[in-house]
Design a protein around this motif. Structure first.
Motif, PDB file in Angstrom:
ATOM      1  N   ILE A 197     -12.564  19.069  -2.490  1.00 18.84           N
ATOM      2  CA  ILE A 197     -11.261  19.093  -1.840  1.00 18.84           C
ATOM      3  C   ILE A 197     -10.314  20.014  -2.608  1.00 18.84           C
ATOM      4  CG2 ILE A 197      -9.389  17.688  -0.915  1.00 18.84           C
ATOM      5  CD1 ILE A 197     -12.144  17.039   0.204  1.00 18.84           C
ATOM      6  N   LEU A 198     -10.371  19.948  -3.939  1.00 22.61           N
ATOM      7  CA  LEU A 198      -9.535  20.815  -4.756  1.00 22.61           C
ATOM      8  C   LEU A 198      -9.897  22.285  -4.548  1.00 22.61           C
ATOM      9  CD1 LEU A 198      -9.404  18.781  -8.091  1.00 22.61           C
ATOM     10  CD2 LEU A 198      -7.651  18.950  -6.325  1.00 22.61           C
ATOM     11  N   GLY A 199     -11.167  22.547  -4.282  1.00 19.60           N
ATOM     12  CA  GLY A 199     -11.579  23.918  -3.989  1.00 19.60           C
ATOM     13  C   GLY A 199     -10.934  24.441  -2.717  1.00 19.60           C
ATOM     14  N   TYR A 200     -10.897  23.593  -1.663  1.00 14.29           N
ATOM     15  CA  TYR A 200     -10.209  23.993  -0.439  1.00 14.29           C
ATOM     16  C   TYR A 200      -8.716  24.222  -0.690  1.00 14.29           C
ATOM     17  CZ  TYR A 200     -14.319  22.892   2.437  1.00 14.29           C
ATOM     18  OH  TYR A 200     -15.563  22.892   3.005  1.00 14.29           O
ATOM     19  N   MET A 201      -8.104  23.355  -1.513  1.00 11.96           N
ATOM     20  CA  MET A 201      -6.681  23.510  -1.822  1.00 11.96           C
ATOM     21  C   MET A 201      -6.434  24.797  -2.609  1.00 11.96           C
ATOM     22  SD  MET A 201      -5.739  19.543  -2.772  1.00 11.96           S
ATOM     23  CE  MET A 201      -4.006  19.891  -2.982  1.00 11.96           C
ATOM     24  N   LYS A 225     -19.505  16.924  -2.979  1.00 16.57           N
ATOM     25  CA  LYS A 225     -19.220  16.927  -4.416  1.00 16.57           C
ATOM     26  C   LYS A 225     -17.882  16.286  -4.738  1.00 16.57           C
ATOM     27  CE  LYS A 225     -22.121  20.949  -5.291  1.00 16.57           C
ATOM     28  NZ  LYS A 225     -22.221  22.301  -5.875  1.00 16.57           N
ATOM     29  N   GLY A 226     -17.409  15.438  -3.854  1.00 14.74           N
ATOM     30  CA  GLY A 226     -16.250  14.612  -4.146  1.00 14.74           C
ATOM     31  C   GLY A 226     -14.937  15.364  -4.163  1.00 14.74           C
ATOM     32  N   VAL A 227     -14.050  14.889  -5.039  1.00 15.50           N
ATOM     33  CA  VAL A 227     -12.688  15.408  -5.112  1.00 15.50           C
ATOM     34  C   VAL A 227     -12.677  16.894  -5.478  1.00 15.50           C
ATOM     35  CG1 VAL A 227     -10.472  15.171  -6.291  1.00 15.50           C
ATOM     36  CG2 VAL A 227     -11.778  13.137  -5.691  1.00 15.50           C
ATOM     37  N   ALA A 228     -13.620  17.324  -6.304  1.00 13.07           N
ATOM     38  CA  ALA A 228     -13.656  18.719  -6.732  1.00 13.07           C
ATOM     39  C   ALA A 228     -13.779  19.664  -5.538  1.00 13.07           C
ATOM     40  CB  ALA A 228     -14.804  18.952  -7.706  1.00 13.07           C
TER      41      ALA A 228
END
Length: 474
Positions: A429-433, A424-427
């Motif tokens: 990665i932001l979830g992991y962050m 699901k793209g950048v979103a």
């Protein structure tokens, strides 16, 4: 500054000892990262210990193998050396915060490593303003009236010039210079609170020692302690802090400060150079720092309260013991006592207080609301949009992290993305962050970065994303 004074500072000053410390690169970089860049005042031991372990692990990944001890050993050693303050507040777990000596060292190192230009013009203007303020506040009423009239004349001239179209905005250099000066002042103000709090802690420590060692009566001891407290509040530092706290707690001041910050953040020249949130968070940080000073004073009051309670209990026991001895003597000599002798006399009129003289309890009045009728209605809404939302399930991402941590104690974000390809793209990665920042056991190194390749499944395009180094811990 003579030779003896310099030698005493060299041997005893904690700030100079920190600059010569064995683990100077580790403790300075770690303290600056956790307390300055994060704008935090204190940490619990488990939280700070976990983050220090992650920080040492990140250094080891870079080939730095100089630090092999357990993180808790480093924290305890730094606290024993006076670089950290270790104390208990509300929980059984100790708290850690920077000592005044460490604050001074970090402030000096930050001045030593200045990256922006030195604002000489803004400092000179500030210097002249301070001198003018001193002169204005110490002049007589006639001179003060003349000064105010001169200021009004200059303001009227400036207003007239602006009305005629002669208005020159300050340059970007002047704006940046003034903002750097404001940012530096905010940092120094927060650092100075460590020394103020230290002074109140010393008074609290002296009070506890006085209570333990002193044989004075309760009234004399309290009078002695309150005299010390009054002396501290009547010093220049105490008066300045009280004036500061009253000004900070003013609702008008807080609203004005928030309005000023909003306007400053809208200036393009300042947005361009702004790297830290020190100025934006100045109100919150000042309130937290001032509250710690007040809590130190509250701890002194709490200690006095306990002393008074213990003293009262001791005196009550002594009174009960005296009464029992009197009763024993009366029983022993009851045959020889004269029953007609007056044992006690009370001057003037005796007014006893009886329990039944107190008024009866009156229940509070309950407010009755008028009965209302709710009519039936029909609500219509288009719910199709609810099923078309783009959603990232954070629990699924958290399960990915837990799965990899079953076989190892730590896993980096890059390793996690190689094992579970983002769909699901950048979103995603932001979830992991978000998981890494919300859970205290994980580590985010904002000083170092790494790149990740993200593929869009629908279009086939790939993107390159830069993130801080993130390490997840079991």
């Amino acid at each position: 500054m003579n030779y003896e004074k310099a030698l005493s500072l060299y041997k005893n000053d904690k700030t100079l000892q920190l600059l010569r410390a064995e683990h100077f690169p580790l403790l300075v970089s770690f303290f600056h990262l956790m307390f300055k860049q994060q704008d935090r005042i204190s940490y619990l031991q488990t939280e700070l210990q976990s983050i220090l372990g992650d920080y040492i692990f990140s250094l080891q990944r870079l080939g730095i193998e100089d630090y092999q001890k357990a993180p808790v050993d480093y924290l305890q050693k730094w606290a024993d050396q006076g670089y950290l303050r270790r104390y208990y507040e509300r929980a059984d777990e100790p708290m850690y915060e920077l000592s005044p000596a460490t604050e001074n060292a970090l402030k000096w190192l930050e001045d030593l490593n200045k990256q922006q230009f030195v604002g000489t013009h803004s400092r000179l203007i500030q210097f002249f303003d301070l001198l003018q303020r001193i002169v204005n506040t110490t002049s007589g009423p006639y001179e003060r009236i003349q000064q105010l009239q001169e200021e009004r004349r200059k303001i009227d001239q400036e207003i007239e010039q602006i009305r005629q179209g002669n208005y020159t905005k300050p340059s970007d250099t002047q704006l940046k210079e003034n903002y750097f000066l404001a940012e530096e002042t905010a940092k120094r103000l927060l650092s100075d609170f460590r020394q103020v709090e230290e002074n109140f802690r010393e008074l609290d420590s002296q009070t506890r020692q006085t209570i333990i060692k002193s044989n004075l009566a309760k009234a004399d001891l309290l009078d002695n302690v309150f005299q010390q407290q009054d002396f501290l509040w009547n010093t220049d530092q105490g008066k300045s802090f009280k004036a500061f706290w009253e000004f900070l707690m003013s609702e008008q001041m807080q609203e004005e400060l928030e309005e000023l910050l909003d306007k400053i953040n809208a200036i393009p020249a300042i947005v361009e150079i702004k790297k830290e949130q020190t100025v934006d968070r100045i109100k919150t940080n000042l309130v937290d720092a001032g509250d710690k000073v007040n809590r130190s004073n509250d701890g002194l009051i709490e200690q006095l309260r306990k002393f008074v309670e213990q003293k009262n209990l001791s005196e009550s026991r002594h009174i009960l013991q005296s009464i029992e001895e009197m009763e024993s003597l009366l029983l022993e000599h009851k045959e020889t006592l004269d029953q007609q002798v007056a044992w006690m006399e009370i001057d003037e009129v005796f007014k006893p207080s009886f329990t039944m003289d107190r008024p009866l309890f009156n229940p509070p009045v309950k407010v009755a609301f008028a009965a209302t009728e709710i009519a039936d209605g029909v609500a219509t809404a288009d719910t199709d949009l609810l099923f078309e939302q783009f959603y990232v399930d954070v629990e699924v991402l958290r399960n990915h992290v837990k799965t990899l941590l079953k076989s190892r104690s730590q896993v980096a974000l890059s390793e996690l993305l190689n094992h579970y390809k983002p769909t699901k793209g950048v979103a995603e990665i932001l979830g992991y962050m978000q998981i890494a920042t919300n859970e205290g056991k994980h580590f985010v190194n904002r000083d170092q970065f790494e790149y990740h390749i993200i593929e869009n499944k629908s279009t086939g395009k790939t993107y390159r994303m830069q993130t801080p180094i993130i390490i997840f811990n079991r």
